[in-house]
Design an enzyme around this catalytic site. Structure first.
Site, PDB file in Angstrom:
ATOM      1  N   ASP A 125       0.849  -1.203   0.000  1.00  0.00           N
ATOM      2  CA  ASP A 125       0.000   0.000   0.000  1.00  0.00           C
ATOM      3  C   ASP A 125       0.880   1.248   0.000  1.00  0.00           C
ATOM      4  O   ASP A 125       2.016   1.215   0.474  1.00  0.00           O
ATOM      5  CB  ASP A 125      -0.864   0.047   1.274  1.00  0.00           C
ATOM      6  CG  ASP A 125      -2.009  -0.956   1.260  1.00  0.00           C
ATOM      7  OD1 ASP A 125      -2.227  -1.623   0.236  1.00  0.00           O
ATOM      8  OD2 ASP A 125      -2.698  -1.060   2.299  1.00  0.00           O
ATOM      9  N   ARG A 175      -1.218  -0.890  -8.377  1.00  0.00           N
ATOM     10  CA  ARG A 175      -2.596  -0.496  -8.060  1.00  0.00           C
ATOM     11  C   ARG A 175      -2.649   1.028  -8.228  1.00  0.00           C
ATOM     12  O   ARG A 175      -1.804   1.731  -7.691  1.00  0.00           O
ATOM     13  CB  ARG A 175      -2.956  -0.857  -6.624  1.00  0.00           C
ATOM     14  CG  ARG A 175      -4.322  -0.271  -6.203  1.00  0.00           C
ATOM     15  CD  ARG A 175      -4.524  -0.309  -4.686  1.00  0.00           C
ATOM     16  NE  ARG A 175      -4.539  -1.651  -4.170  1.00  0.00           N
ATOM     17  CZ  ARG A 175      -4.158  -1.961  -2.927  1.00  0.00           C
ATOM     18  NH1 ARG A 175      -3.714  -1.020  -2.106  1.00  0.00           N
ATOM     19  NH2 ARG A 175      -4.195  -3.209  -2.512  1.00  0.00           N
TER      20      ARG A 175
HETATM   21  C1  LIG Z   1      -8.670  -1.541  -3.348  1.00  0.00           C
HETATM   22  C2  LIG Z   1      -8.272  -0.165  -2.894  1.00  0.00           C
HETATM   23  C3  LIG Z   1      -7.039   0.020  -2.307  1.00  0.00           C
HETATM   24  C4  LIG Z   1      -6.630   1.303  -1.913  1.00  0.00           C
HETATM   25  N1  LIG Z   1      -5.358   1.491  -1.463  1.00  0.00           N
HETATM   26  C5  LIG Z   1      -4.932   2.733  -1.190  1.00  0.00           C
HETATM   27  C6  LIG Z   1      -3.576   3.004  -0.868  1.00  0.00           C
HETATM   28  O1  LIG Z   1      -2.728   2.109  -0.834  1.00  0.00           O
HETATM   29  N2  LIG Z   1      -3.232   4.290  -0.603  1.00  0.00           N
HETATM   30  C7  LIG Z   1      -4.126   5.312  -0.649  1.00  0.00           C
HETATM   31  O2  LIG Z   1      -3.741   6.473  -0.429  1.00  0.00           O
HETATM   32  N3  LIG Z   1      -5.429   5.079  -0.935  1.00  0.00           N
HETATM   33  C8  LIG Z   1      -5.840   3.826  -1.213  1.00  0.00           C
HETATM   34  N4  LIG Z   1      -7.150   3.611  -1.549  1.00  0.00           N
HETATM   35  C9  LIG Z   1      -8.156   4.691  -1.327  1.00  0.00           C
HETATM   36  C10 LIG Z   1      -8.296   5.565  -2.538  1.00  0.00           C
HETATM   37  O3  LIG Z   1      -7.116   6.339  -2.682  1.00  0.00           O
HETATM   38  C11 LIG Z   1      -9.475   6.510  -2.411  1.00  0.00           C
HETATM   39  O4  LIG Z   1      -9.329   7.291  -1.281  1.00  0.00           O
HETATM   40  C12 LIG Z   1     -10.828   5.820  -2.349  1.00  0.00           C
HETATM   41  O5  LIG Z   1     -10.860   4.705  -3.197  1.00  0.00           O
HETATM   42  C13 LIG Z   1     -11.950   6.763  -2.793  1.00  0.00           C
HETATM   43  O6  LIG Z   1     -11.707   7.194  -4.108  1.00  0.00           O
HETATM   44  P1  LIG Z   1     -12.642   6.782  -5.331  1.00  0.00           P
HETATM   45  O7  LIG Z   1     -11.773   6.585  -6.535  1.00  0.00           O
HETATM   46  O8  LIG Z   1     -13.463   5.626  -4.950  1.00  0.00           O
HETATM   47  O9  LIG Z   1     -13.485   8.082  -5.625  1.00  0.00           O
HETATM   48  P2  LIG Z   1     -14.472   8.933  -4.700  1.00  0.00           P
HETATM   49  O10 LIG Z   1     -14.873  10.085  -5.552  1.00  0.00           O
HETATM   50  O11 LIG Z   1     -13.883   9.219  -3.377  1.00  0.00           O
HETATM   51  O12 LIG Z   1     -15.695   7.970  -4.476  1.00  0.00           O
HETATM   52  C14 LIG Z   1     -16.578   7.626  -5.526  1.00  0.00           C
HETATM   53  C15 LIG Z   1     -17.889   7.197  -4.920  1.00  0.00           C
HETATM   54  O13 LIG Z   1     -17.685   5.992  -4.180  1.00  0.00           O
HETATM   55  C16 LIG Z   1     -18.472   5.997  -3.016  1.00  0.00           C
HETATM   56  N5  LIG Z   1     -17.599   5.939  -1.849  1.00  0.00           N
HETATM   57  C17 LIG Z   1     -16.265   6.199  -1.815  1.00  0.00           C
HETATM   58  N6  LIG Z   1     -15.776   5.999  -0.582  1.00  0.00           N
HETATM   59  C18 LIG Z   1     -16.829   5.609   0.180  1.00  0.00           C
HETATM   60  C19 LIG Z   1     -16.972   5.229   1.542  1.00  0.00           C
HETATM   61  N7  LIG Z   1     -15.927   5.185   2.367  1.00  0.00           N
HETATM   62  N8  LIG Z   1     -18.195   4.882   1.986  1.00  0.00           N
HETATM   63  C20 LIG Z   1     -19.261   4.885   1.167  1.00  0.00           C
HETATM   64  N9  LIG Z   1     -19.194   5.221  -0.144  1.00  0.00           N
HETATM   65  C21 LIG Z   1     -17.992   5.577  -0.622  1.00  0.00           C
HETATM   66  C22 LIG Z   1     -19.300   7.251  -3.044  1.00  0.00           C
HETATM   67  O14 LIG Z   1     -20.519   6.968  -3.696  1.00  0.00           O
HETATM   68  C23 LIG Z   1     -18.477   8.188  -3.885  1.00  0.00           C
HETATM   69  O15 LIG Z   1     -19.232   9.170  -4.478  1.00  0.00           O
HETATM   70  C24 LIG Z   1      -7.544   2.369  -2.020  1.00  0.00           C
HETATM   71  C25 LIG Z   1      -8.799   2.188  -2.609  1.00  0.00           C
HETATM   72  C26 LIG Z   1      -9.157   0.953  -3.063  1.00  0.00           C
HETATM   73  C27 LIG Z   1     -10.473   0.790  -3.738  1.00  0.00           C
END
Ligand SMILES: Cc1cc2nc3c(=O)[nH]c(=O)nc-3n(C[C@H](O)[C@H](O)[C@H](O)COP(=O)(O)OP(=O)(O)OC[C@H]3O[C@@H](n4cnc5c(N)ncnc54)[C@H](O)[C@@H]3O)c2cc1C
Length: 299
Positions: A125, A175
């Site tokens: 991560d 990722r």
């Molecule tokens: C498999 C995976 C691994 C990850 N690993 C890392 C990492 O190593 N380092 C790092 O900095 N970040 C990591 N992340 C987090 C990532 O950086 C984002 O913060 C997170 O995925 C939200 O971004 P998004 O692309 O989903 O867009 P967003 O615009 O944040 O979300 C899109 C939509 O998804 C839904 N949503 C998003 N989050 C939530 C929630 N918590 N609860 C309910 N609904 C929600 C909402 O409907 C929102 O409108 C990871 C995410 C995933 C999916």
């Protein structure tokens, strides 16, 4: 996110831990490995792969990092024993990065060795920007030795496009996510649309270079853009995967799987659930409704 939800996010640290735990329960498999195994099995029955994460972050004592390594050994043993379709995700601050980089590298080395014994894979991560250089150093040092490590790039980081250029020619696995830590503007793009645009640019760069990419997002706009890029580059099912977090947008998860994509769910478990849960709650656009309901119901 509405103004009220944003306001609640700023006061989340004041919300009692028990309420946070209740509202955030859906993001975490449980406190034990057995609970994580049950979740992975359930996901598998829905056509999803998993990556298991042992919850915990920055440790100041070597014993805690060593205990985390041993827990990961148990996870690999369990994946093998139960024939689970899962790899693991690790956080370097839990493995002692802030104590000593060499100590942390040795811990990652041990986990990669065990993964290698089982023919499995380790995703490192990415945490906040103070850890990026060291994380990439450890990745670049150990990946040629084991060939079973992957890294994470964050689309909000200004450096991501040039970090992609420095990936090894062959065998890289990345990722790509937006990024979750609160970063200063000098290192990170801040606009919502800017981060989306950088995500799409980074994804195209990765796919054009033939890098196996875990497309980690719940943003429907990005899922749509990613599907178009997968088509544009004529990728086969096993040349990329989508990734989502446990407890987030299960409908989108089902849609992507039904469209023929492979999808992996991030399955965290452990007793140290609080910091991870707080980050997830901060991103939940309906956080206020959930927190208020939990407080009012008293459950
Ligand atoms: C498999 C995976 C691994 C990850 N690993 C890392 C990492 O190593 N380092 C790092 O900095 N970040 C990591 N992340 C987090 C990532 O950086 C984002 O913060 C997170 O995925 C939200 O971004 P998004 O692309 O989903 O867009 P967003 O615009 O944040 O979300 C899109 C939509 O998804 C839904 N949503 C998003 N989050 C939530 C929630 N918590 N609860 C309910 N609904 C929600 C909402 O409907 C929102 O409108 C990871 C995410 C995933 C999916």
């Amino acid at each position: 996110m509405s103004a009220f939800n944003r306001l609640l996010v700023s006061t989340l640290p004041l919300v009692p831990k028990a309420i946070v735990g209740r509202v955030a329960a859906r993001y975490v498999a449980g406190e034990t490995l057995d609970q994580a195994i049950a979740v992975v099995r359930n996901l598998s029955s829905q056509g999803a792969m998993s990556t298991i994460d042992v919850l915990g972050e920055e440790v100041a004592e070597r014993e805690k990092a060593t205990a985390a390594v041993e827990e990961y050994v148990r996870v690999f043993d369990a994946i093998d024993k139960h024939k689970l379709d899962s790899n693991v995700s690790i956080k370097l601050t839990l493995l002692g990065l802030k104590i000593d980089e060499g100590f942390c590298r040795d811990n990652v080395d041990r986990i990669a060795q065990v993964a290698s014994k089982y023919g499995n894979f380790v995703r490192i991560d990415m945490e906040d920007h103070t850890t990026t250089d060291a994380t990439l150093r450890i990745y670049h040092e150990l990946q040629p030795r084991y060939g079973n490590l992957g890294v994470v790039f964050q689309a909000y980081m200004r450096r991501t496009l040039s970090d992609i250029d420095n990936l090894p020619e062959k065998g890289a696995s990345v990722r790509l996510c937006k990024g979750i830590y609160v970063e200063p503007r000098k290192v990170a793009w801040k606009g919502f649309d800017t981060v989306r645009a950088n995500y799409v640019m980074a994804l195209e760069k990765l796919l054009a270079r033939g890098v196996y990419t875990g497309i980690a997002t719940h943003d429907e706009y990005l899922a749509c853009a990613a599907s178009a890029l997968v088509d544009k580059y004529g990728l086969k099912r096993d040349q990329y995967e989508f990734q989502m977090l446990l407890g987030v947008d299960e409908e989108l998860r089902r849609i992507l799987i039904a469209s023929g994509h492979r999808l992996r769910v991030y399955v965290p478990y452990g007793r140290d659930w609080y910091p991870y849960s707080m980050r997830r709650l901060r991103e939940n656009p309906e956080v206020a409704r959930h927190v208020l309901r939990a407080m009012l119901s008293g459950r």
